[in-house]
Design a protein around this motif. Structure first.
Motif, PDB file in Angstrom:
ATOM      1  N   ILE A  15      43.171  43.407  34.684  1.00  0.00           N
ATOM      2  CA  ILE A  15      43.525  44.135  35.904  1.00  0.00           C
ATOM      3  C   ILE A  15      44.960  44.657  35.813  1.00  0.00           C
ATOM      4  N   ARG A  19      46.616  48.519  35.949  1.00  0.00           N
ATOM      5  CA  ARG A  19      47.759  48.917  36.779  1.00  0.00           C
ATOM      6  C   ARG A  19      48.865  49.564  35.939  1.00  0.00           C
ATOM      7  N   ASP A  27      44.783  52.340  42.275  1.00  0.00           N
ATOM      8  CA  ASP A  27      44.391  52.059  43.658  1.00  0.00           C
ATOM      9  C   ASP A  27      43.223  52.936  44.075  1.00  0.00           C
ATOM     10  N   LEU A  30      40.045  51.786  42.387  1.00  0.00           N
ATOM     11  CA  LEU A  30      39.478  50.568  42.967  1.00  0.00           C
ATOM     12  C   LEU A  30      39.004  50.769  44.404  1.00  0.00           C
ATOM     13  N   ASP A  31      39.612  51.705  45.133  1.00  0.00           N
ATOM     14  CA  ASP A  31      39.223  51.965  46.521  1.00  0.00           C
ATOM     15  C   ASP A  31      39.327  53.470  46.794  1.00  0.00           C
TER      16      ASP A  31
END
Length: 87
Positions: A15, A19, A27, A30-31
């Motif tokens: 993870i 990043r 970000d 992931l969303d």
């Protein structure tokens, strides 16, 4: 317990690598509900990469501690206290 630490360390490093390589764009990956304008700010990108680097160090330390719990017990305890205190 060592297998759990190794697994957790590996997941954290993966993870964190996401990043570090993608920065704030991770970000959105992931969303997808996060707006594009929110991740285009340089300070957000820099902060995301910084935390990715710090988490990768934590993952490597977890992996190292799993190799010999007796020897690296104080390091593991310190790492967990820092995680708890920072949370």
């Amino acid at each position: 317990m060592p297998n759990v630490l190794r697994c957790l360390g590996t997941v954290i490093v993966l993870i964190a690598a996401l990043r570090v390589t993608l920065g704030a764009s991770a970000d959105r990956l992931l969303d997808p509900r996060i707006e594009r304008a929110a991740v285009l700010q340089p300070s957000v990108d820099s902060q995301s990469r910084f935390y990715g680097g710090m988490f990768s160090l934590s993952g490597v330390l977890l992996w190292l501690c799993a190799s010999d719990l007796d020897r690296y017990g104080p390091v593991l305890t310190t790492l967990l206290v820092v995680f708890f205190g920072a949370g």
